[in-house]
Motif scaffolding. Structure first.
Motif, PDB file in Angstrom:
ATOM      1  N   ASP A 252      35.938  57.005  39.821  1.00  0.00           N
ATOM      2  CA  ASP A 252      36.903  57.614  38.770  1.00  0.00           C
ATOM      3  C   ASP A 252      37.436  57.377  38.530  1.00  0.00           C
ATOM      4  OD1 ASP A 252      35.125  60.402  39.424  1.00  0.00           O
ATOM      5  OD2 ASP A 252      36.494  61.304  39.873  1.00  0.00           O
ATOM      6  N   PHE A 253      37.765  56.434  39.307  1.00  0.00           N
ATOM      7  CA  PHE A 253      39.160  54.801  38.748  1.00  0.00           C
ATOM      8  C   PHE A 253      38.637  53.808  37.843  1.00  0.00           C
ATOM      9  CE2 PHE A 253      42.076  52.396  40.057  1.00  0.00           C
ATOM     10  CZ  PHE A 253      42.777  51.534  39.233  1.00  0.00           C
ATOM     11  N   TRP A 254      38.681  54.349  36.331  1.00  0.00           N
ATOM     12  CA  TRP A 254      38.393  53.276  35.771  1.00  0.00           C
ATOM     13  C   TRP A 254      39.905  51.676  36.039  1.00  0.00           C
ATOM     14  CZ3 TRP A 254      36.941  53.513  29.505  1.00  0.00           C
ATOM     15  CH2 TRP A 254      36.156  52.218  29.585  1.00  0.00           C
ATOM     16  N   MET A 255      39.537  50.601  36.961  1.00  0.00           N
ATOM     17  CA  MET A 255      39.816  49.786  37.542  1.00  0.00           C
ATOM     18  C   MET A 255      40.572  49.277  35.637  1.00  0.00           C
ATOM     19  SD  MET A 255      38.710  49.008  40.870  1.00  0.00           S
ATOM     20  CE  MET A 255      39.665  48.390  41.086  1.00  0.00           C
ATOM     21  N   PRO A 256      41.386  48.496  35.865  1.00  0.00           N
ATOM     22  CA  PRO A 256      42.341  47.686  35.271  1.00  0.00           C
ATOM     23  C   PRO A 256      42.004  46.275  35.525  1.00  0.00           C
ATOM     24  CG  PRO A 256      44.057  48.060  36.221  1.00  0.00           C
ATOM     25  CD  PRO A 256      42.466  48.566  36.487  1.00  0.00           C
ATOM     26  N   PHE A 257      40.961  45.392  34.073  1.00  0.00           N
ATOM     27  CA  PHE A 257      40.789  43.528  34.738  1.00  0.00           C
ATOM     28  C   PHE A 257      40.389  43.178  35.915  1.00  0.00           C
ATOM     29  CE2 PHE A 257      44.665  43.107  31.533  1.00  0.00           C
ATOM     30  CZ  PHE A 257      44.259  42.220  30.507  1.00  0.00           C
ATOM     31  N   THR A 258      39.181  44.307  35.429  1.00  0.00           N
ATOM     32  CA  THR A 258      38.474  44.267  37.149  1.00  0.00           C
ATOM     33  C   THR A 258      36.723  44.875  37.069  1.00  0.00           C
ATOM     34  OG1 THR A 258      39.835  45.618  38.309  1.00  0.00           O
ATOM     35  CG2 THR A 258      37.731  45.371  38.976  1.00  0.00           C
TER      36      THR A 258
ATOM     37  N   GLU B 101      36.963  35.637  47.045  1.00  0.00           N
ATOM     38  CA  GLU B 101      36.375  37.056  48.070  1.00  0.00           C
ATOM     39  C   GLU B 101      37.088  36.110  49.252  1.00  0.00           C
ATOM     40  OE1 GLU B 101      33.038  39.823  46.971  1.00  0.00           O
ATOM     41  OE2 GLU B 101      32.967  37.515  47.396  1.00  0.00           O
ATOM     42  N   GLN B 102      36.618  35.029  49.353  1.00  0.00           N
ATOM     43  CA  GLN B 102      36.553  34.235  50.841  1.00  0.00           C
ATOM     44  C   GLN B 102      37.716  34.445  52.038  1.00  0.00           C
ATOM     45  OE1 GLN B 102      34.258  33.027  53.072  1.00  0.00           O
ATOM     46  NE2 GLN B 102      34.810  32.967  54.056  1.00  0.00           N
ATOM     47  N   CYS B 103      38.685  34.132  50.727  1.00  0.00           N
ATOM     48  CA  CYS B 103      40.008  33.970  50.924  1.00  0.00           C
ATOM     49  C   CYS B 103      40.171  36.023  51.927  1.00  0.00           C
ATOM     50  CB  CYS B 103      41.355  33.732  49.962  1.00  0.00           C
ATOM     51  SG  CYS B 103      40.967  31.930  49.142  1.00  0.00           S
ATOM     52  N   PHE B 104      39.860  36.541  50.470  1.00  0.00           N
ATOM     53  CA  PHE B 104      40.643  38.032  51.507  1.00  0.00           C
ATOM     54  C   PHE B 104      39.614  37.974  53.096  1.00  0.00           C
ATOM     55  CE2 PHE B 104      39.749  42.039  51.292  1.00  0.00           C
ATOM     56  CZ  PHE B 104      40.975  43.090  51.124  1.00  0.00           C
ATOM     57  N   HIS B 105      38.265  37.627  52.741  1.00  0.00           N
ATOM     58  CA  HIS B 105      37.961  37.903  53.979  1.00  0.00           C
ATOM     59  C   HIS B 105      38.522  37.136  55.733  1.00  0.00           C
ATOM     60  CE1 HIS B 105      35.453  40.468  51.846  1.00  0.00           C
ATOM     61  NE2 HIS B 105      34.724  39.946  51.174  1.00  0.00           N
ATOM     62  N   THR B 106      39.098  36.275  54.660  1.00  0.00           N
ATOM     63  CA  THR B 106      39.946  35.919  56.015  1.00  0.00           C
ATOM     64  C   THR B 106      41.123  35.613  56.345  1.00  0.00           C
ATOM     65  OG1 THR B 106      40.155  33.478  54.560  1.00  0.00           O
ATOM     66  CG2 THR B 106      37.629  33.368  55.553  1.00  0.00           C
ATOM     67  N   GLY B 107      41.494  36.586  55.455  1.00  0.00           N
ATOM     68  CA  GLY B 107      43.220  37.305  56.035  1.00  0.00           C
ATOM     69  C   GLY B 107      44.458  36.738  54.853  1.00  0.00           C
ATOM     70  N   VAL B 108      43.794  36.236  53.477  1.00  0.00           N
ATOM     71  CA  VAL B 108      44.662  35.303  52.918  1.00  0.00           C
ATOM     72  C   VAL B 108      44.570  35.947  51.155  1.00  0.00           C
ATOM     73  CG1 VAL B 108      45.642  33.610  54.040  1.00  0.00           C
ATOM     74  CG2 VAL B 108      43.552  33.333  51.962  1.00  0.00           C
ATOM     75  N   MET B 109      45.857  36.810  50.605  1.00  0.00           N
ATOM     76  CA  MET B 109      45.014  37.102  49.209  1.00  0.00           C
ATOM     77  C   MET B 109      45.751  36.217  47.871  1.00  0.00           C
ATOM     78  SD  MET B 109      45.776  40.237  47.097  1.00  0.00           S
ATOM     79  CE  MET B 109      47.077  40.813  46.911  1.00  0.00           C
ATOM     80  N   VAL B 110      44.671  35.717  47.288  1.00  0.00           N
ATOM     81  CA  VAL B 110      45.346  34.221  46.091  1.00  0.00           C
ATOM     82  C   VAL B 110      44.912  35.254  44.607  1.00  0.00           C
ATOM     83  CG1 VAL B 110      45.348  32.368  47.793  1.00  0.00           C
ATOM     84  CG2 VAL B 110      43.202  33.406  45.971  1.00  0.00           C
ATOM     85  N   ARG B 111      44.998  34.817  43.846  1.00  0.00           N
ATOM     86  CA  ARG B 111      44.081  35.544  42.467  1.00  0.00           C
ATOM     87  C   ARG B 111      43.024  34.405  41.901  1.00  0.00           C
ATOM     88  NH1 ARG B 111      44.644  39.008  38.849  1.00  0.00           N
ATOM     89  NH2 ARG B 111      45.122  37.769  37.485  1.00  0.00           N
ATOM     90  N   VAL B 112      42.175  34.420  41.214  1.00  0.00           N
ATOM     91  CA  VAL B 112      42.096  33.836  39.976  1.00  0.00           C
ATOM     92  C   VAL B 112      41.651  34.400  39.405  1.00  0.00           C
ATOM     93  CG1 VAL B 112      39.559  35.828  40.546  1.00  0.00           C
ATOM     94  CG2 VAL B 112      39.014  32.993  40.292  1.00  0.00           C
ATOM     95  N   THR B 113      41.847  33.100  38.292  1.00  0.00           N
ATOM     96  CA  THR B 113      41.960  33.068  36.606  1.00  0.00           C
ATOM     97  C   THR B 113      40.634  32.135  36.230  1.00  0.00           C
ATOM     98  OG1 THR B 113      42.478  33.357  34.539  1.00  0.00           O
ATOM     99  CG2 THR B 113      43.279  32.256  36.363  1.00  0.00           C
ATOM    100  N   GLY B 114      39.787  32.417  35.426  1.00  0.00           N
ATOM    101  CA  GLY B 114      38.149  31.635  35.358  1.00  0.00           C
ATOM    102  C   GLY B 114      38.124  30.432  37.292  1.00  0.00           C
ATOM    103  N   ASP B 115      38.189  29.907  37.323  1.00  0.00           N
ATOM    104  CA  ASP B 115      38.128  28.814  38.315  1.00  0.00           C
ATOM    105  C   ASP B 115      39.028  28.294  38.644  1.00  0.00           C
ATOM    106  OD1 ASP B 115      34.736  28.647  38.580  1.00  0.00           O
ATOM    107  OD2 ASP B 115      35.175  27.865  36.689  1.00  0.00           O
TER     108      ASP B 115
END
Length: 446
Positions: A18-24, A402-416
């Motif tokens: 039900d949640f229409w997510m922003p920029f996702t 995505e790999q970073c998140f699964h290994t325990g760190v959160m980063v941002r991605v914009t393009g490459d």
């Protein structure tokens, strides 16, 4: 009797549908969600119980880290005392107190503060102030606004009109008229792997002179730029570039607006990038770090002479027909005041400068990894740009994210480009963890 609030059958993974997510990419996310349930200090806790090191200060906003007791208690006290009060022809003490505190940390002369609820609202407010100001001083022909390629100024129609990111614009053809754009300052060929501000590119500011010749200075109201373009992938201003923009705008009577929604409140060192890089604009927009991300809030700093241009005519007349229901909201003000106390008490702006060299060394150590084509870092913000894969632009960047998140760190991605902006409370050991896991993820995506 049917309960309208009862869970419905067939929902995807606990009602994610039900949640229409922003920029996702909604369908992609809901098929493989990355959910966060709590946060404290430098870490999120994911829905499956893993600790995730926050390498992005939430969304460029939690500069003092998560779960700050001082902010929680201030918000709790305020919502119990005064949950809401209007600021249209009424008032309450907190926005006046907050404006005074903010004027003390802003560049000298930018001492009038208009409150909004987000960076997008701050950008549109700044543009409206600029247009109305020119009219107020008898320069009503000055209606043209100048933005910059790859610029991001939120998602209002004003912001996307002066912004320069194609995906934010192409589906919305009814943009503001009388808008032009300066060229962006990203120049990998000459400036790749610069330490701090890049050496080459000041001449790109001179494109403003060309636009003045094309349109006439008497028709241009304002230029709006981010001192550092965060959402486009941490694009830094060349040495002398911002100073040159200031010289040209002042020469031609054009207002200069700095969008400091990302750079404000210590991200590049000092309270604002304007101070770090020695350039004072006429207007500054901010949000994000203003309340440490705890309560939505934005603000626009305005020079005294601009404000005074509106304070003409009968004293009973409304000077500026603009504002928001929640401008100067008491709970948001309480959060912002507590946040300023933390920034100042813990010297977080100064800490950014102290850690800058270590941060730059850590990121530049990734230079020889596969597909790394540029690294940009200043203060406590950095971008690692990767070559696109054969599958298309953005595929490799998302894989690393995505790999970073699964290994325990959160980063941002914009393009490459992988963008990082950790909370200003980050320790050197945590920088090592963040960069180390990013390196492993880049290798796996090679």
């Amino acid at each position: 009797m049917t309960n309208a609030f009862a869970p419905k059958p067939g929902r995807i993974s606990n009602s994610l549908d039900d949640f229409w997510m922003p920029f996702t990419a909604n369908r992609q996310f809901k098929a493989n969600p990355r959910l966060l349930e709590s946060a404290e200090g430098m870490y999120f806790t994911s829905a499956d119980g893993r600790k995730v090191l926050d390498g992005t200060a939430g969304l460029w906003c939690c500069n003092a880290g998560h779960g700050r007791r001082e902010i929680t208690e201030a918000v709790s006290r305020q919502i119990a005392k005064l949950d809401f009060a209007p600021t249209f022809q009424m008032g309450h003490p907190l926005p006046f107190e907050l404006a005074e505190r903010l004027a003390d940390v802003a560049p000298k002369g930018l001492n009038k503060v208009f409150f909004t609820n987000s960076g997008s609202e701050s950008a549109d407010t700044a543009l409206k102030i600029a247009l109305a100001y020119q009219r107020a001083i008898g320069q009503g022909t000055r209606t043209r606004l100048i933005g910059r390629e790859l610029g991001y100024h939120g998602v209002g129609f004003g912001g996307i009109s002066v912004g320069g990111m194609v995906n934010n614009r192409k589906a919305f053809p009814a943009l503001l008229p009388n808008v032009d754009h300066l060229p962006h300052t990203l120049d990998i060929q000459r400036n790749a792997f610069s330490r701090g501000l890049p050496e080459f590119g000041i001449e790109k500011a001179d494109e403003l002179e060309r636009l003045v010749t094309l349109h006439g200075a008497e028709n241009i109201a304002a230029v709006i730029v981010e001192p550092m373009s965060g959402s486009a992938g941490v694009i830094l201003p060349p040495v002398g570039y911002l100073q040159r923009l200031r010289e040209i705008t002042r020469k031609h009577g054009i207002l200069l607006i700095f969008d400091e929604v990302i750079t404000g409140f210590g991200r590049v060192g000092q309270a604002f990038a304007a101070q770090r890089w020695g350039v004072t604009p006429d207007i500054i927009t901010c949000a994000k770090g203003l309340t440490n991300g705890a309560i939505p809030m934005g603000a626009v700093f305005v020079a005294e002479d601009i404000y005074q241009a509106f304070m003409q005519g009968p004293e009973s007349a409304i000077e500026f027909f603009h504002g928001y229901t929640y401008s100067g909201h008491p709970v948001a003000c309480a959060a912002a005041l507590a946040t300023l106390d933390i920034y100042q008490g813990e010297r977080l702006f100064e800490r950014t400068i102290e850690l800058e060299g270590y941060w730059q060394d850590a990121l530049l150590s990734l230079k020889e990894l596969p597909n790394v084509i540029d690294i940009r870092a200043v203060g406590l913000v950095g971008g690692v740009q990767l070559a696109p894969s054969a599958e298309g632009v953005g595929k490799r960047g998302f894989q690393v994210f995505e790999q970073c998140f699964h290994t325990g760190v959160m980063v941002r991605v914009t393009g490459d480009t992988i963008a990082m902006s950790p909370p200003l409370i980050v320790e050197k050991e945590q920088i090592d963890i963040l960069v180390g896991k990013l390196a492993d993820s880049i290798r796996k995506a090679a």
